[in-house]
Design a protein around this motif. Structure first.
Motif, PDB file in Angstrom:
ATOM      1  N   UNK A  53       4.572  11.076   0.415  1.00  9.85           N
ATOM      2  CA  UNK A  53       4.047  12.389   0.806  1.00  9.85           C
ATOM      3  C   UNK A  53       2.540  12.476   0.567  1.00  9.85           C
ATOM      4  N   UNK A  54       2.107  12.040  -0.608  1.00 10.41           N
ATOM      5  CA  UNK A  54       0.676  12.142  -0.957  1.00 10.41           C
ATOM      6  C   UNK A  54      -0.194  11.382   0.030  1.00 10.41           C
ATOM      7  N   UNK A  55       0.175  10.137   0.280  1.00  8.97           N
ATOM      8  CA  UNK A  55      -0.615   9.303   1.185  1.00  8.97           C
ATOM      9  C   UNK A  55      -0.599   9.891   2.594  1.00  8.97           C
ATOM     10  N   UNK A  56       0.572  10.345   3.023  1.00  7.87           N
ATOM     11  CA  UNK A  56       0.690  10.931   4.356  1.00  7.87           C
ATOM     12  C   UNK A  56      -0.227  12.149   4.477  1.00  7.87           C
ATOM     13  N   UNK A  57      -0.231  12.977   3.437  1.00  4.47           N
ATOM     14  CA  UNK A  57      -1.095  14.172   3.463  1.00  4.47           C
ATOM     15  C   UNK A  57      -2.561  13.801   3.611  1.00  4.47           C
ATOM     16  N   UNK A  58      -3.004  12.811   2.849  1.00  3.25           N
ATOM     17  CA  UNK A  58      -4.437  12.488   2.922  1.00  3.25           C
ATOM     18  C   UNK A  58      -4.784  11.832   4.262  1.00  3.25           C
ATOM     19  N   UNK A  59      -3.862  11.078   4.814  1.00  6.70           N
ATOM     20  CA  UNK A  59      -4.110  10.481   6.138  1.00  6.70           C
ATOM     21  C   UNK A  59      -4.166  11.588   7.198  1.00  6.70           C
ATOM     22  N   UNK A  60      -3.230  12.528   7.103  1.00  4.92           N
ATOM     23  CA  UNK A  60      -3.196  13.625   8.078  1.00  4.92           C
ATOM     24  C   UNK A  60      -4.457  14.470   8.000  1.00  4.92           C
ATOM     25  N   UNK A  61      -4.955  14.679   6.796  1.00  2.00           N
ATOM     26  CA  UNK A  61      -6.181  15.448   6.609  1.00  2.00           C
ATOM     27  C   UNK A  61      -7.347  14.778   7.336  1.00  2.00           C
ATOM     28  N   UNK A  62      -7.435  13.475   7.167  1.00  3.45           N
ATOM     29  CA  UNK A  62      -8.515  12.731   7.819  1.00  3.45           C
ATOM     30  C   UNK A  62      -8.380  12.800   9.346  1.00  3.45           C
ATOM     31  N   UNK A  63      -7.162  12.711   9.837  1.00  4.58           N
ATOM     32  CA  UNK A  63      -6.937  12.760  11.289  1.00  4.58           C
ATOM     33  C   UNK A  63      -7.269  14.145  11.853  1.00  4.58           C
ATOM     34  N   UNK A  64      -6.824  15.183  11.153  1.00  4.74           N
ATOM     35  CA  UNK A  64      -7.096  16.555  11.614  1.00  4.74           C
ATOM     36  C   UNK A  64      -8.591  16.842  11.621  1.00  4.74           C
ATOM     37  N   UNK A  70     -13.778  17.437  17.237  1.00  7.29           N
ATOM     38  CA  UNK A  70     -13.836  17.196  18.678  1.00  7.29           C
ATOM     39  C   UNK A  70     -13.993  15.729  19.029  1.00  7.29           C
ATOM     40  N   UNK A  71     -13.830  14.857  18.014  1.00  7.52           N
ATOM     41  CA  UNK A  71     -13.940  13.422  18.302  1.00  7.52           C
ATOM     42  C   UNK A  71     -12.619  12.924  18.880  1.00  7.52           C
ATOM     43  N   UNK A  72     -12.699  12.034  19.855  1.00  8.72           N
ATOM     44  CA  UNK A  72     -11.461  11.548  20.454  1.00  8.72           C
ATOM     45  C   UNK A  72     -10.626  10.751  19.439  1.00  8.72           C
ATOM     46  N   UNK A  73      -9.350  10.970  19.445  1.00 11.78           N
ATOM     47  CA  UNK A  73      -8.442  10.191  18.593  1.00 11.78           C
ATOM     48  C   UNK A  73      -7.357   9.587  19.489  1.00 11.78           C
ATOM     49  N   UNK A  74      -7.380   8.293  19.624  1.00 12.75           N
ATOM     50  CA  UNK A  74      -6.291   7.620  20.346  1.00 12.75           C
ATOM     51  C   UNK A  74      -5.534   6.749  19.352  1.00 12.75           C
ATOM     52  N   UNK A  75      -4.602   5.934  19.839  1.00  7.74           N
ATOM     53  CA  UNK A  75      -3.783   5.183  18.883  1.00  7.74           C
ATOM     54  C   UNK A  75      -4.633   4.198  18.071  1.00  7.74           C
ATOM     55  N   UNK A  76      -5.691   3.670  18.687  1.00  6.98           N
ATOM     56  CA  UNK A  76      -6.550   2.732  17.949  1.00  6.98           C
ATOM     57  C   UNK A  76      -7.358   3.404  16.854  1.00  6.98           C
ATOM     58  N   UNK A  77      -7.962   4.562  17.175  1.00 11.53           N
ATOM     59  CA  UNK A  77      -8.713   5.251  16.125  1.00 11.53           C
ATOM     60  C   UNK A  77      -7.760   5.758  15.043  1.00 11.53           C
ATOM     61  N   UNK A  78      -6.550   6.143  15.462  1.00 14.05           N
ATOM     62  CA  UNK A  78      -5.567   6.607  14.472  1.00 14.05           C
ATOM     63  C   UNK A  78      -5.206   5.480  13.505  1.00 14.05           C
ATOM     64  N   UNK A  79      -4.906   4.303  14.038  1.00 15.67           N
ATOM     65  CA  UNK A  79      -4.548   3.201  13.126  1.00 15.67           C
ATOM     66  C   UNK A  79      -5.749   2.818  12.264  1.00 15.67           C
ATOM     67  N   UNK A  80      -6.951   2.917  12.835  1.00 13.32           N
ATOM     68  CA  UNK A  80      -8.164   2.620  12.059  1.00 13.32           C
ATOM     69  C   UNK A  80      -8.296   3.569  10.876  1.00 13.32           C
ATOM     70  N   UNK A  81      -8.085   4.861  11.150  1.00  7.91           N
ATOM     71  CA  UNK A  81      -8.166   5.867  10.079  1.00  7.91           C
ATOM     72  C   UNK A  81      -7.075   5.659   9.034  1.00  7.91           C
ATOM     73  N   UNK A  82      -5.887   5.315   9.520  1.00  6.15           N
ATOM     74  CA  UNK A  82      -4.759   5.079   8.599  1.00  6.15           C
ATOM     75  C   UNK A  82      -5.087   3.907   7.677  1.00  6.15           C
ATOM     76  N   UNK A  83      -5.621   2.861   8.254  1.00  9.48           N
ATOM     77  CA  UNK A  83      -5.992   1.685   7.446  1.00  9.48           C
ATOM     78  C   UNK A  83      -7.029   2.054   6.385  1.00  9.48           C
ATOM     79  N   UNK A  84      -8.027   2.835   6.814  1.00 13.89           N
ATOM     80  CA  UNK A  84      -9.088   3.253   5.883  1.00 13.89           C
ATOM     81  C   UNK A  84      -8.512   4.056   4.712  1.00 13.89           C
ATOM     82  N   UNK A  85      -7.644   5.002   5.046  1.00 19.82           N
ATOM     83  CA  UNK A  85      -7.060   5.852   4.008  1.00 19.82           C
ATOM     84  C   UNK A  85      -6.163   5.042   3.071  1.00 19.82           C
ATOM     85  N   UNK A  86      -5.390   4.135   3.632  1.00 20.40           N
ATOM     86  CA  UNK A  86      -4.508   3.301   2.815  1.00 20.40           C
ATOM     87  C   UNK A  86      -5.344   2.469   1.842  1.00 20.40           C
ATOM     88  N   UNK A  87      -6.420   1.944   2.344  1.00 21.35           N
ATOM     89  CA  UNK A  87      -7.317   1.138   1.516  1.00 21.35           C
ATOM     90  C   UNK A  87      -7.893   1.973   0.374  1.00 21.35           C
TER      91      UNK A  87
END
Ligand code: GDP
Ligand code: MG
Length: 308
Positions: A53-64, A70-87
């Protein structure tokens, strides 16, 4: 880290990665940019992937945040952000896989965890790794519950060239640990690895038994045990969180060994454990063989989890 080591973790995480990337791409199918519906679906995907839950919340915050800017978010930018947050959660630079070292006398490593997670196997693999590194290693058979458990450790001892200190089946595990420490000190061994039992539903209380082993080791040598490693089977998913909580309360864990990363789609559990307890993952198991143990590298792990 050499390319061969890199590929073992990456290969081990293949199922986890393919499942996660596949689901993320599905969320974005037919969508030019992210919307509320996609965000909600993505949140469900992250939860299903055992990230916690904690990790998901922080990833979702970054995505939102990114979507709101207004920056575009596609599957590639999403996985990029997820990787960054996980790290960030895995604490790229702060969580080091190195083992603690005793200032004097043998460094004691206690292996704990429920039955079948891979304690004995990981004890053998760590013994092999240390022995190849030029250290003197000894093993203690403090799972005295079944004769087969003692024999299994002896097989590893022979394979690795490490002496195994044992008593008879059914004897006091803390007494084995004590004798092993005395033997390790007398022989000038660098590392003593104490294998323990994992049965949960018996008359004798496992947690009390482990506390006693720890106490006895602490009296025998300053600072011992220097590492208390929880061995967690990655295929159990969320169950690992409950195990980490119980063992941490009983014997104060210093690190985690995550086994069976090969062949599971649930490698995300590492992220949940790190964000929940802040306990560093020190090693991962990627197979049953003597060399199938890898030091945990957060960068490699994060990229193996979500990067094509
Ligand atoms: N595939 C795979 N199997 C493993 C790994 N680690 C342990 N095992 C297997 O899991 C089973 C239980 O291991 P064991 O060390 O006896 O568990 P223990 O009860 O915690 O001591 C054995 O068949 C091991 O070979 C791993 O990293 N990958
Ligand atoms: Mg065992």
């Amino acid at each position: 880290m050499s390319p061969s080591l890199f590929s073992a973790i990456r290969a081990g995480l293949t199922k986890t990665r393919e499942a996660l990337i596949g689901k993320i791409e599905q969320v974005f199918t037919g969508k030019a940019r992210i919307d509320e519906e996609a965000l909600e679906e993505l949140e469900a995907v992250l939860i299903q992937s055992d990230l916690g839950v904690k990790a998901t919340e922080s990833i979702m915050e970054a995505l939102r945040k990114r979507a709101e800017e207004g920056q575009p978010v596609d599957s590639n930018t999403a996985t990029g952000l997820i990787e960054e947050e996980i790290l960030r959660i895995l604490g790229a630079d702060s969580l080091r896989p190195e083992l603690a070292k005793a200032e004097q006398g043998p460094t004691v490593i206690m292996m704990v965890g429920v039955n079948g997670t891979g304690k004995t196997t990981s004890a053998g693999k760590i013994a092999s790794m240390l022995s190849k590194g030029g250290h003197g290693v000894m093993l203690a058979a403090a799972d005295t519950f079944r004769a087969a458990a003692i024999e299994q450790l002896e097989v590893w001892g022979r394979r690795v060239g490490a002496p195994v200190i044992k008593h008879q089946e059914g004897s006091d595990p803390a007494a084995v640990a004590f004798d092993a420490f005395e033997a390790a000190r007398a022989r000038g061994v660098d590392y003593l690895i104490v294998d323990t039992a994992g049965r949960l539903h018996t008359k004798s209380n496992l947690m009390e038994e482990l506390k006693k082993i720890k106490r006895v080791l602490g009296r025998a040598g300053t600072g011992a045990p220097h590492e208390v490693l929880l061995v967690v089977d990655a295929t159990t998913g969320q169950n690992a969180i409950a195990q980490a909580r119980v063992f941490n309360e009983a014997v104060e864990l210093t690190g985690i060994v995550l086994t069976k990363l090969d062949g599971t789609a649930r490698g995300g559990i590492v992220v949940a454990i790190c964000s929940e307890f802040g306990i560093p993952v020190k090693y991962v198991g990627v197979g049953e063989g003597v060399d199938d143990l890898r030091p945990f590298d957060p960068r490699e792990f994060a990229s193996s989890l979500v990067s094509h």
